[in-house]
Design a protein around this motif. Structure first.
Motif, PDB file in Angstrom:
ATOM      1  N   SER A 125       0.838  -1.191   0.000  1.00 26.44           N
ATOM      2  CA  SER A 125       0.000   0.000   0.000  1.00 26.44           C
ATOM      3  C   SER A 125       0.875   1.243   0.000  1.00 26.44           C
ATOM      4  CB  SER A 125      -0.889   0.017   1.250  1.00 26.44           C
ATOM      5  OG  SER A 125      -1.744  -1.099   1.259  1.00 26.44           O
ATOM      6  N   ARG A 173       3.269  -3.023   4.078  1.00 23.74           N
ATOM      7  CA  ARG A 173       3.097  -4.442   3.774  1.00 23.74           C
ATOM      8  C   ARG A 173       1.998  -5.079   4.628  1.00 23.74           C
ATOM      9  NH1 ARG A 173       8.132  -2.758   3.525  1.00 23.74           N
ATOM     10  NH2 ARG A 173       9.488  -3.362   1.819  1.00 23.74           N
ATOM     11  N   GLY A 174       1.259  -5.991   4.002  1.00 17.89           N
ATOM     12  CA  GLY A 174       0.265  -6.776   4.716  1.00 17.89           C
ATOM     13  C   GLY A 174      -0.942  -5.958   5.152  1.00 17.89           C
ATOM     14  N   ILE A 175      -1.812  -6.610   5.901  1.00 18.07           N
ATOM     15  CA  ILE A 175      -3.042  -5.964   6.366  1.00 18.07           C
ATOM     16  C   ILE A 175      -2.721  -4.847   7.359  1.00 18.07           C
ATOM     17  CG2 ILE A 175      -3.521  -7.624   8.219  1.00 18.07           C
ATOM     18  CD1 ILE A 175      -6.122  -5.901   5.956  1.00 18.07           C
ATOM     19  N   GLU A 176      -1.730  -5.078   8.238  1.00 23.12           N
ATOM     20  CA  GLU A 176      -1.333  -4.039   9.186  1.00 23.12           C
ATOM     21  C   GLU A 176      -0.803  -2.812   8.441  1.00 23.12           C
ATOM     22  OE1 GLU A 176       2.038  -3.344  12.583  1.00 23.12           O
ATOM     23  OE2 GLU A 176       1.136  -5.341  12.482  1.00 23.12           O
ATOM     24  N   PHE A 184      -1.633  -1.959   5.358  1.00 23.50           N
ATOM     25  CA  PHE A 184      -2.766  -1.334   4.690  1.00 23.50           C
ATOM     26  C   PHE A 184      -3.483  -0.381   5.641  1.00 23.50           C
ATOM     27  CE2 PHE A 184      -7.313  -1.264   3.778  1.00 23.50           C
ATOM     28  CZ  PHE A 184      -7.306  -0.772   2.477  1.00 23.50           C
ATOM     29  N   VAL A 185      -3.737  -0.860   6.852  1.00 22.92           N
ATOM     30  CA  VAL A 185      -4.413  -0.040   7.860  1.00 22.92           C
ATOM     31  C   VAL A 185      -3.550   1.182   8.207  1.00 22.92           C
ATOM     32  CG1 VAL A 185      -5.240   0.004  10.246  1.00 22.92           C
ATOM     33  CG2 VAL A 185      -5.752  -1.960   8.779  1.00 22.92           C
ATOM     34  N   ARG A 197      -3.621   3.900   5.529  1.00 25.00           N
ATOM     35  CA  ARG A 197      -4.870   4.683   5.554  1.00 25.00           C
ATOM     36  C   ARG A 197      -4.836   5.690   6.700  1.00 25.00           C
ATOM     37  NH1 ARG A 197      -4.309   3.248   1.393  1.00 25.00           N
ATOM     38  NH2 ARG A 197      -5.596   1.912   0.128  1.00 25.00           N
TER      39      ARG A 197
END
Length: 163
Positions: free
Chosen positions: A2, A113-116, A118-119, A122
């Motif tokens: 992201s 990197r990863g879902i963390e 991505f959050v 944002r």
């Protein structure tokens, strides 16, 4: 992976915007939101390791670990960003371009990197958009043509109270 990109134009010269972005005494005046933004050990010099120090919150010790990769005054600043010592670094790039009316800042933060990640992208993107649309212009209004605070201007953050 992201990332986020923010592009803003300011009616000030590149050297003045560069000063606001790189002077450790000025940086907290546009980055502080009550959560941090005070650089420690920062110099716009490649190889410089520094930290942004803020107020710790659950899950974060309040320290961002960074290293300057590129500092090409007054056009380009690039540094790594790690929230935790064990994190793989993400990359912040600040590019300053002259315009007919001042300076265009392109702020890019990549490598989440990863879902963390991505959050985090944002969250940081939202915070940076506010800092660069309210905090930095407020500080730039308070600087003279050499990038110094004008006499009688505040030397503490005041932009977060703006509408």
């Amino acid at each position: 992976m992201s990332e986020f990109i923010i592009v803003n134009e300011y009616p000030r010269s590149r050297p003045v915007v560069w000063q606001a972005l790189t002077d450790p005494a000025l940086v907290p005046l546009w980055t502080s939101t009550g959560q941090g933004g005070r650089p420690e050990g920062f110099e716009p010099l490649a190889g410089t390791r520094f930290r942004f120090v803020g107020k710790p919150v659950p899950g974060w010790d309040g320290i961002v670990r960074c290293e300057v990769l590129t500092a090409d005054r007054p056009a380009l600043l690039r540094y790594t960003w790690r929230n935790k010592e064990s994190d793989a670094p993400s990359l912040v790039t600040c590019r300053l371009d002259e315009t007919l009316t001042g300076t265009r800042l392109t702020y890019q933060h990549t490598g989440f990197r990863g879902i963390e990640g991505f959050v985090m992208s944002r969250l940081l993107g939202r915070v940076r958009r506010t800092m660069l649309s309210k905090g930095l212009p407020t500080l730039l209004d308070d600087l003279d043509e050499q990038g110094r605070l004008r006499p009688g201007r505040v030397s503490k953050p005041r932009w977060h109270n703006l509408p």
